[in-house]
Design a protein around this motif. Structure first.
Motif, PDB file in Angstrom:
ATOM      1  N   UNK A 136       1.032  -0.854   0.368  1.00  0.00           N
ATOM      2  CA  UNK A 136       0.118   0.118   0.260  1.00  0.00           C
ATOM      3  C   UNK A 136       0.870   1.270  -0.296  1.00  0.00           C
ATOM      4  N   UNK A 137       1.873   1.200   0.639  1.00  0.00           N
ATOM      5  CA  UNK A 137       2.818   2.465   1.020  1.00  0.00           C
ATOM      6  C   UNK A 137       3.569   2.711  -0.495  1.00  0.00           C
ATOM      7  N   UNK A 138       4.319   1.220  -1.306  1.00  0.00           N
ATOM      8  CA  UNK A 138       4.324   1.353  -2.394  1.00  0.00           C
ATOM      9  C   UNK A 138       3.348   2.374  -3.355  1.00  0.00           C
ATOM     10  N   UNK A 181       4.780   8.830  -1.953  1.00  0.00           N
ATOM     11  CA  UNK A 181       4.839  10.045  -1.287  1.00  0.00           C
ATOM     12  C   UNK A 181       4.989   9.872   0.296  1.00  0.00           C
ATOM     13  N   UNK A 182       3.551   8.628   0.598  1.00  0.00           N
ATOM     14  CA  UNK A 182       3.719   8.042   1.894  1.00  0.00           C
ATOM     15  C   UNK A 182       5.218   6.890   2.282  1.00  0.00           C
ATOM     16  N   UNK A 183       5.239   5.893   1.213  1.00  0.00           N
ATOM     17  CA  UNK A 183       6.987   5.557   0.599  1.00  0.00           C
ATOM     18  C   UNK A 183       7.861   6.051   1.489  1.00  0.00           C
ATOM     19  N   UNK A 222       1.245  12.529   4.089  1.00  0.00           N
ATOM     20  CA  UNK A 222       0.964  13.760   4.527  1.00  0.00           C
ATOM     21  C   UNK A 222       2.584  14.177   5.852  1.00  0.00           C
ATOM     22  N   UNK A 223       3.121  13.115   5.726  1.00  0.00           N
ATOM     23  CA  UNK A 223       4.386  12.998   7.163  1.00  0.00           C
ATOM     24  C   UNK A 223       3.822  12.938   8.508  1.00  0.00           C
ATOM     25  N   UNK A 224       2.643  12.359   8.548  1.00  0.00           N
ATOM     26  CA  UNK A 224       2.090  12.516   9.875  1.00  0.00           C
ATOM     27  C   UNK A 224       2.469  11.341  10.864  1.00  0.00           C
ATOM     28  N   UNK A 225       3.062  10.890  11.931  1.00  0.00           N
ATOM     29  CA  UNK A 225       2.532   9.953  12.869  1.00  0.00           C
ATOM     30  C   UNK A 225       1.565   9.619  13.288  1.00  0.00           C
ATOM     31  N   UNK A 251       9.982   5.779   4.592  1.00  0.00           N
ATOM     32  CA  UNK A 251      11.009   4.638   4.865  1.00  0.00           C
ATOM     33  C   UNK A 251      12.239   6.445   5.932  1.00  0.00           C
ATOM     34  N   UNK A 252      11.841   7.426   6.088  1.00  0.00           N
ATOM     35  CA  UNK A 252      12.410   8.965   6.948  1.00  0.00           C
ATOM     36  C   UNK A 252      11.944   8.833   8.135  1.00  0.00           C
ATOM     37  N   UNK A 253      10.732   7.620   8.507  1.00  0.00           N
ATOM     38  CA  UNK A 253      10.473   7.306   9.898  1.00  0.00           C
ATOM     39  C   UNK A 253      11.386   7.180  10.933  1.00  0.00           C
ATOM     40  N   UNK A 254      11.581   7.589  12.218  1.00  0.00           N
ATOM     41  CA  UNK A 254      12.174   7.010  13.083  1.00  0.00           C
ATOM     42  C   UNK A 254      11.607   5.811  13.411  1.00  0.00           C
TER      43      UNK A 254
END
Length: 200
Positions: free
Chosen positions: A141-143, A147-149, A189-192, A153-156
């Motif tokens: 789903x992320x792939x 933008x989501x992927x 959207x870059x949200x945790x 990938x950048x998340x801790x």
């Protein structure tokens, strides 16, 4: 004559009836074994201080507990019942559940000696969390949403784990799919996972 903290008097008085003689006995034994002990209340429980933390006691609905601050240096692992309850002596529901007075007094004296010697309690070993396994359907789903992927990938690791566990905890397939859709939207959207509760 021992100096008693009135907060501990109040703690014992409001404890369950079965607990009062246990707490009174433990308190008297600590004072008899360590006349210079000081009483205080920390984390809502009676604590006994002698050149640092010495021991503590607590009452619960159906049992009491008693423990030493440097227990690992006093008692062998085989002699403790830490898996049963807080402290080292398991669930204490009556005076019979305690070691003999002489044994407990010996532990108190050893604990005093450790504090006099400035011994430091050994640091608790941190247990490593298992390696994060991202579900195949979640990755797919992320792939499908570049933008989501990128954000994922950048998340801790902890932020990734929040999403992975949230999906794993879904009880039904319908809930899982709803959460998956919501997760991909927020991640794009870059949200945790808990972005609503994070301070701006």
């Amino acid at each position: 004559m021992p100096i008693l903290d009135p907060r501990i008097d109040a703690y014992i008085a409001k404890s369950a009836e079965f607990a009062q003689p246990i707490l009174t006995h433990l308190r008297a034994l600590v004072h008899a074994s360590c006349p210079e002990v000081e009483e205080t209340v920390k984390w809502g429980m009676p604590h006994f201080m002698y050149k640092g933390m010495l021991c503590n006691m607590a009452a619960f609905k159906q049992h009491c507990s008693f423990g030493f601050w440097k227990a690992e240096m006093l008692l062998s692992q085989a002699d403790t019942k830490t898996e049963e309850a807080m402290g080292q002596f398991g669930r204490i529901a009556s005076l019979k559940d305690l070691p003999p007075k002489k044994t407990l007094a010996g532990y108190i004296k050893k604990a005093m000696q450790l504090n006099e010697d400035g011994a430091k309690a050994p640091a608790k070993a941190k247990t490593a969390k298992p390696e994060l396994q991202v579900q195949d359907y979640f990755l797919a789903a992320l792939e499908a949403q570049p933008a989501a992927l990128t954000h994922f990938d950048a998340f801790s690791t902890s932020k990734k784990r929040d999403y992975v566990e949230w999906l794993d905890e879904a009880k039904t397939e319908a809930t899982r799919l709803r959460r998956l859709e919501q997760a991909v939207e927020w991640i794009a959207e870059g949200k945790s996972r808990n972005w609503k509760y994070e301070k701006c």
